[in-house]
Design an enzyme around this catalytic site. Structure first.
Site, PDB file in Angstrom:
ATOM      1  N   TYR A  67       0.938  -1.361  -0.045  1.00 13.85           N
ATOM      2  CA  TYR A  67       0.103  -0.038  -0.022  1.00 13.85           C
ATOM      3  C   TYR A  67       0.883   1.307   0.028  1.00 13.85           C
ATOM      4  CZ  TYR A  67      -2.698   3.492   2.690  1.00 13.85           C
ATOM      5  OH  TYR A  67      -3.169   4.818   3.007  1.00 13.85           O
ATOM      6  N   ASP A  97      -1.562  -6.212   9.501  1.00 10.45           N
ATOM      7  CA  ASP A  97      -2.474  -5.387   9.251  1.00 10.45           C
ATOM      8  C   ASP A  97      -3.690  -5.919   8.722  1.00 10.45           C
ATOM      9  OD1 ASP A  97      -4.262  -3.241   7.838  1.00 10.45           O
ATOM     10  OD2 ASP A  97      -2.434  -1.936   7.597  1.00 10.45           O
ATOM     11  N   ILE A 137      -6.955  -4.897   7.850  1.00 10.11           N
ATOM     12  CA  ILE A 137      -8.030  -4.117   7.898  1.00 10.11           C
ATOM     13  C   ILE A 137      -9.046  -4.574   6.712  1.00 10.11           C
ATOM     14  CG2 ILE A 137      -6.681  -2.109   8.552  1.00 10.11           C
ATOM     15  CD1 ILE A 137      -6.688  -1.073   5.617  1.00 10.11           C
ATOM     16  N   LYS A 194     -12.773   0.022   5.848  1.00 11.29           N
ATOM     17  CA  LYS A 194     -12.856  -0.923   4.264  1.00 11.29           C
ATOM     18  C   LYS A 194     -13.974  -1.840   4.739  1.00 11.29           C
ATOM     19  CE  LYS A 194      -9.128   1.059   3.122  1.00 11.29           C
ATOM     20  NZ  LYS A 194      -9.040   2.065   2.193  1.00 11.29           N
TER      21      LYS A 194
END
Lengths: 442, 487
Positions: A153, A238, A240, A277
């Site tokens: 990302y 992570d 998410i 998200k």
């Protein structure tokens, strides 16, 4: 009469302020600008740029609205008079207990009950952006490094490095094994850091992965855990996009790995989560850090003073997420709709002659346009990207902005628009590919 | 086990300061009028709870402002989805307008310069990140808000250099003291990047006069260092002199306008004190420097205000009629509360620094110190917490260069609780005075204290409170004949 002041030479700002580590000069953001200048609208601007560079989840808003419609008194998000005062005054950095309980419960449900979460280990932050930066401040000193598998990302360049002065050392992944992280790649990255006298403090993975839209396999997770244990460093997972895995059982959380080994040596593991998200609420700035390390929990909590979640928002979400009927239905329906969207875009791309990496999660797919590149270089990739942005009028994200070492890959988001718009985008791609085929034939 | 960073393991988070010990005492035994009347009264928390009824009424009248009500729900989707770090345009406009109103519309604020942060805590830290490198220093007049030690220094690596202010001139900042602090820094080879002021002041509750502000601005301008003005208590000004914002100085004063480099001036604002919304985390960085605006805006990604909150604040603060009414009424109530409390203290011979703003007063307890030392102050403070059962904040936690001063908050409790606090203070002072008058041994003092404790626990104390209520012309009981007679 106003007297004009002569502009003096710029007075000293900090090194942080004058660096470009904020990352906003990357093509990732340039495409957004093109969109902002000429945004697609089905009715008012049907030939505008379609935004496919924004990983947002807009497919399940109706479920949230339905909940609010039904339970607006229960939601008590400020309209309940007696609670407004207490809520407005509540600035305890522990966060509302009811909110932490609801988050812990939601995280468990997203993992199909295969992991348990303790509300007292939930630390609140204003979004995953803040959570990732905060963890970096806690785990690494300026000049230290985190190993991050590529592609990753683009926001990490800012979130992990900018104000912390921590480095990212890339762990190179490629298509030969579907971009999975390997122990060799980890070892290579570690050695590279060592050779430059850089202290590696941890590994940060995204699972499900951004930009691939694929879950990390259990075996790979175990290898990563083995690696960080051996090197005695931290692991940040992570997660998410965990609620965006199309099939619940295909997502393996790091929490499950730890639970299966009775949390042995789990103090080096920390999970980042957010509702931006999975629930499609990026505006509300709801992030959390879940750490198995007591010191990290305590310190993170103290640091969260700089980035707490609005108590108003905590209250609303505490109600929503503790309603299990709602959450179970939401999680199931959301997964289903995302899977359908994914299949729609994959089929559409395939019929245009474009293949994607096999994905099973997330709000985007990882498209392979390497056949279109004149040469397998970053410049050629950017040339194709430019064409797609300005001629096909689609804002997609070039792999190079995600630090992908193989040119020609692009991340394409599919959940931030209506099905109609997606059809239009696919048609544009189809037409574009047809034109190119015709040109190539000649 | 994998180590944590130096940041994580140093003490710079500041939580071991006595500032928080009092809170812990309160947390363990919190006062409640009905359920725990002998508990510790929280007077260490600078919160504004006096005007919530006005806000609650507004919310009832404006259901559309909340995205969860029937009327407001149609905005839910757009609001929840909006994550642009510029913030909702209507939010920025409303904040700019509110900032103007709180400064009597004497200066205009540009919504394009309004940048969000995670509360004033986040705003102050963000400015440090923008203006100073690790190891650089900011000058700060002391006494100052204890949170600065964490907010300005912890993750930024910036140093704080206090400028001592003395009670002999009412703790005013003098140019001499400023020069001295600056020169000391130069000699120690420490790079001073700026000066940070809190105006109105925490903990003093005073506002800076125009001339002082101008002089400070001239100094920072001459030395080409930044000036950060934390104006989070702007609306808590309840008395003359009128509040003068740094924005007014650099915008309205012709001479200043010409000579001052505006790129050096930055304001921190928040709704936590003025409106009483600390939970909503509405912090603002307002800079006159375009580069700082841009940089702070990028950094705001780490601490944006929830759009749900932006939305309701935008609606509330753009309601001109409500805002005007609120500002007038809030100031009135603060003045009244200030008078009541400082009046009550005067009656028992305790003086406070003359103040015209803030949610607290700066109490002079030097006469009660056994010795004019830091230890003496701590001893007195512990006595107040454990025996008088009031959580007040000792001057040492504010880095006060003189001992014996305490900050006492008065806007986070209701009238009855204020009365009870005053009674307790009176009893404590009386007990102390008896000792002084008679010169009797400590035994008697001890007896007095334990008598106090006994009387607290067997209800006698409550009787005292009741009689106070009946007798006092400031009775909180609305139907008291004395109050009616006055009206």
């Amino acid at each position: 009469m106003t007297i004009k002041i002569e502009k003096r030479p710029t007075v000293g700002l900090s090194k942080v302020a004058t660096s470009d580590t904020h990352g906003e000069d990357s093509p990732y953001f340039a495409g957004w600008k093109a969109y902002d200048e000429n945004p697609f609208d089905e009715v008012h601007n049907p030939s505008g740029v379609i935004q496919m560079g924004l990983a947002e989840n807009q497919v399940s808003f109706d479920l949230l609205e339905e909940y609010l419609e039904k339970y607006r008194d229960v939601a008590r998000c400020g309209s309940g008079i007696s609670s407004f005062r207490e809520n407005a005054l509540f600035q305890d950095y522990h966060g509302l207990l009811s909110f932490r309980k609801a988050m812990a419960s939601f995280m468990e449900q997203v993992r199909g009950g295969r992991a348990t979460f303790d509300p007292d280990r939930v630390v609140i932050t204003a979004g995953a952006t803040a959570a990732n930066e905060l963890l970096t401040f806690i785990l690494a000193d300026p000049g230290d490094a985190l190993l991050v598998p590529t592609p990753y990302y683009p926001g990490f360049d800012r979130d992990l490095r900018w104000r912390t002065d921590v480095k990212i050392v890339p762990v190179h992944c490629n298509n030969s094994n579907n971009f999975q992280v390997t122990p060799q790649a980890l070892e290579e990255a570690y050695k590279e850091a060592e050779s430059k006298n850089i202290k590696v403090k941890g590994v940060l993975i995204t699972n499900p992965s951004n930009p691939f839209g694929a879950t990390v396999q259990r075996l790979v997770l175990e290898e990563i855990v083995e690696f960080v244990t051996r090197k005695n460093i931290h692991l940040v997972s992570d997660e998410i996009y965990s609620g965006s895995a199309f099939c619940c059982s295909e997502f393996v959380s790091i929490a499950e790995i730890l639970e299966s080994r009775n949390y042995m040596d789990s103090e080096r593991v920390h999970i980042v989560y957010s509702l931006s998200k999975d629930l499609g609420l990026p505006g509300f700035r709801v992030g959390t850090i879940y750490s198995y390390n007591d010191n990290v929990v305590t310190t993170a909590r103290r640091m969260s003073s700089f980035t707490l979640i609005s108590s108003q928002t905590q209250q609303l979400l505490a109600s929503m997420l503790s309603d299990e009927t709602f959450t179970q239905n939401y999680i199931k329906t959301n997964r289903e709709r995302l899977r359908r969207r994914y299949e729609m875009i994959i089929d559409g791309l395939r019929s245009a002659g474009i293949e994607c990496l096999k994905g099973n999660a997330g709000l985007f797919c990882w498209m392979n346009l390497s056949p279109l590149l004149e040469k397998p270089t970053k410049d050629c990739e950017l040339a194709v990207w430019n064409t797609i942005l300005h001629e096909v009028k689609l804002n997609i994200s070039p792999g190079s902005s995600c630090h992908c070492s193989e040119p020609g890959w692009f991340r394409v988001c599919f959940a931030n628009m209506s099905e109609n718009t997606l059809e239009i985008a696919l048609k544009r791609i189809h037409d574009f590919m047809e034109t190119r085929t015709i040109i190539q034939k000649h | 086990m994998a180590l944590l960073s130096k940041l994580a393991t140093n003490e710079q988070h500041g939580e071991n300061s006595p500032y928080f010990d009092g809170w812990k005492a309160y947390d363990n035994d919190p006062f409640h009028l009905v359920n725990n009347p002998n508990g510790v009264i929280q007077m260490g928390l600078a919160e504004n709870q006096l005007s919530f009824d006005l806000i609650e009424e507004w919310i009832k009248r404006n259901p559309k402002a909340s995205i969860c009500t029937t009327e407001g729900m149609e905005s839910f989707r757009t609001i929840a989805n909006f994550q642009d770090y510029h913030g909702l345009p209507e939010f920025r406009s409303a904040i700019a307008k509110f900032m103007e109103k709180t400064r009597g519309s004497r200066v205009k604020f540009d919504p394009e310069r309004v940048v969000m942060a995670g509360g004033a805590t986040g705003a102050n830290e963000t400015l440090m990140f923008c203006l100073a490198d690790p190891g650089d220093a900011f000058l700060v007049p002391s006494p100052y808000y204890p949170g600065f030690n964490r907010d300005l220094r912890w993750r930024t690596g910036v140093q704080l250099l206090p400028i001592s202010c003395k009670s002999s001139n009412s703790f005013k900042i003098t140019i001499e003291a400023l020069k001295e602090a600056y020169e000391n820094a130069q000699q120690a080879n420490v790079k001073v990047k700026g000066l940070i002021l809190t105006n109105p002041s925490n903990p003093l509750g005073t506002t800076l006069d125009r001339d002082t502000l101008k002089n400070l601005l001239t100094f920072t301008n001459e030395h080409n260092i930044h000036l950060v003005c934390d104006e989070i208590y702007a609306t808590t000004v309840f008395d003359a002199p009128q509040f003068v914002s740094i924005a007014e100085i650099i915008t309205n004063d012709e001479v200043t306008n010409r000579c001052i480099n505006k790129d050096l001036v930055h304001i921190v604002y928040s709704l936590s004190k003025d409106m009483g919304f600390p939970g909503f985390r509405v912090g603002i960085v307002y800079s006159f420097n375009d580069d700082v605006v841009n940089c702070a805006r990028k950094m705001s990604s780490f601490g944006l205000v929830s759009t749900q909150t932006q939305h309701i604040i935008a609606a509330m603060l753009s309601d001109d009629e409500f805002v005007e009414e609120f500002l007038i009424e809030s100031a009135k109530r603060l003045r009244k509360r200030h008078e009541k409390f400082t009046g009550g203290l005067e009656e028992v011979g305790i003086k406070c620094l003359k103040s015209n703003a803030g949610l607290f007063c700066w109490m002079d307890l030097r006469p009660l110190l056994k010795e004019p030392t830091h230890d003496g102050e701590v001893t007195l403070w512990k006595l107040i917490i454990n025996d008088v059962k009031l959580n007040v904040s000792p001057g040492s936690s504010f880095n006060c260069p003189e001992t014996g001063w305490f900050r006492v908050c008065f806007a986070n409790i209701d009238d009855q609780t204020v009365d009870i606090a005053l009674v307790r203070i009176r009893m404590f002072v009386d007990g102390n005075n008896d000792v002084k008058e008679n010169g009797v041994a400590k035994e008697k003092q001890h007896w007095k204290r334990s008598n106090l404790r006994l009387s607290f626990s067997n209800g006698k104390y409550d009787e005292n409170v009741m009689s106070l209520n009946m007798m006092s012309p400031n009775s909180p009981i609305p139907h008291s004949p004395l109050v009616r007679a006055r009206n």
